[in-house]
Design a protein around this motif. Structure first.
Motif, short mmCIF file in Angstrom:
data_model
loop_
_atom_site.label_atom_id
_atom_site.label_comp_id
_atom_site.label_asym_id
_atom_site.label_seq_id
_atom_site.Cartn_x
_atom_site.Cartn_y
_atom_site.Cartn_z
N CYS A 189 17.13 -58.39 71.68
CA CYS A 189 18.39 -59.08 71.97
C CYS A 189 19.21 -58.28 72.97
O CYS A 189 19.43 -57.08 72.80
CB CYS A 189 19.19 -59.27 70.69
SG CYS A 189 18.42 -60.39 69.51
N ASN A 190 19.71 -58.98 73.99
CA ASN A 190 20.60 -58.33 74.95
C ASN A 190 22.04 -58.46 74.45
O ASN A 190 22.29 -59.02 73.39
CB ASN A 190 20.41 -58.91 76.36
CG ASN A 190 20.80 -60.36 76.45
OD1 ASN A 190 21.62 -60.87 75.69
ND2 ASN A 190 20.22 -61.06 77.41
N VAL A 191 22.97 -57.97 75.21
CA VAL A 191 24.37 -57.95 74.79
C VAL A 191 24.88 -59.36 74.49
O VAL A 191 25.56 -59.59 73.49
CB VAL A 191 25.25 -57.27 75.87
CG1 VAL A 191 26.71 -57.36 75.50
CG2 VAL A 191 24.84 -55.83 76.04
N SER A 247 20.83 -51.94 63.79
CA SER A 247 21.49 -52.27 65.05
C SER A 247 23.00 -52.15 64.88
O SER A 247 23.53 -52.31 63.78
CB SER A 247 21.11 -53.68 65.52
OG SER A 247 21.56 -54.64 64.59
N PHE A 248 23.68 -51.88 65.97
CA PHE A 248 25.13 -51.76 65.91
C PHE A 248 25.71 -52.04 67.28
O PHE A 248 25.02 -51.93 68.28
CB PHE A 248 25.56 -50.37 65.42
CG PHE A 248 25.10 -49.27 66.32
CD1 PHE A 248 25.88 -48.82 67.36
CD2 PHE A 248 23.86 -48.69 66.13
CE1 PHE A 248 25.45 -47.80 68.19
CE2 PHE A 248 23.41 -47.67 66.95
CZ PHE A 248 24.21 -47.23 67.98
N SER A 282 26.12 -61.28 70.53
CA SER A 282 27.41 -61.87 70.19
C SER A 282 27.35 -63.39 70.07
O SER A 282 28.35 -64.01 69.74
CB SER A 282 28.46 -61.48 71.23
OG SER A 282 28.11 -62.00 72.50
N PHE A 283 26.19 -63.98 70.28
CA PHE A 283 26.10 -65.45 70.27
C PHE A 283 26.48 -66.04 68.93
O PHE A 283 27.11 -67.09 68.86
CB PHE A 283 24.68 -65.89 70.66
CG PHE A 283 24.52 -67.37 70.67
CD1 PHE A 283 25.10 -68.14 71.67
CD2 PHE A 283 23.83 -68.03 69.67
CE1 PHE A 283 24.97 -69.51 71.68
CE2 PHE A 283 23.70 -69.40 69.68
CZ PHE A 283 24.27 -70.15 70.68
N LYS A 284 26.12 -65.39 67.84
CA LYS A 284 26.45 -65.92 66.52
C LYS A 284 27.97 -66.04 66.32
O LYS A 284 28.44 -66.90 65.59
CB LYS A 284 25.87 -65.04 65.42
CG LYS A 284 24.37 -65.07 65.35
CD LYS A 284 23.92 -64.13 64.24
CE LYS A 284 22.44 -63.91 64.27
NZ LYS A 284 22.02 -62.99 63.22
N ALA A 285 28.72 -65.16 66.98
CA ALA A 285 30.18 -65.22 66.88
C ALA A 285 30.69 -66.53 67.45
O ALA A 285 31.48 -67.24 66.83
CB ALA A 285 30.81 -64.04 67.61
#
Length: 160
Positions: free
Chosen positions: A12-14, A79-80, A18-21
């Motif tokens: 997963c890229n950046v 992951s973080f 954040s897509f789930k947000a």
């Protein structure tokens, strides 16, 4: 909720982190705009919120959230980052949507008034649009014809 394209491969890229947000916020807003969707969407948001909260047990502070929420038993995946934290927070907050009021419009209580001088130190001068003269139109016509001619010449050159 999972990002199927990258979670299982760890690629997963950046943006994907954040897509789930964004997705959870859109789903929550959908239940307000189209209430008949709530019986389908809300159980999924509740399940994702529980799984996201269960993944927030990692890192040095033991509050870092992971990106994978489908592991059983729930655990931090190592992951973080901002995307993971934002996704977890958004999906957890999205379950609060049934307790909030629907967005207002100009016809249902909205009070926003436009202010073209907002943020300025005073009145801004009104800039009148320039007057288009005949010479301007002729110049624009020549320029348009020239560009069209170049495009046609390029097509002819590639075709031959």
């Amino acid at each position: 909720m999972r990002e199927a394209a990258c979670e299982s491969h760890g690629t997963c890229n950046v943006d994907q982190r954040s897509f789930k947000a964004y997705l959870s916020r859109w789903y929550a807003a959908t239940t307000q705009m189209a209430p008949w969707t709530a019986p389908t969407i809300m159980p999924r948001l509740f399940a994702s919120a529980s799984a996201a909260a269960a993944s927030c047990i990692g890192g040095d502070d033991k509050n870092t959230c992971g990106i994978i929420w489908t592991s059983s038993p729930p655990a931090w995946d190592g992951s973080f980052g901002v995307g993971e934290q934002m996704s977890a927070l958004s999906v957890i907050m999205s379950v609060l949507i049934p307790n909030s009021s629907v967005p207002v419009t100009a016809n249902s209580g909205g009070t926003s008034k436009g202010d073209p001088n907002a943020g300025s130190q005073g009145d801004r001068p009104v800039i009148a649009p320039a007057t288009v003269k005949v010479g301007d139109r002729v110049g624009a016509g020549f320029l348009t014809a020239g560009i069209l001619g170049l495009m046609l010449a390029a097509v002819w050159w590639m075709a031959v």
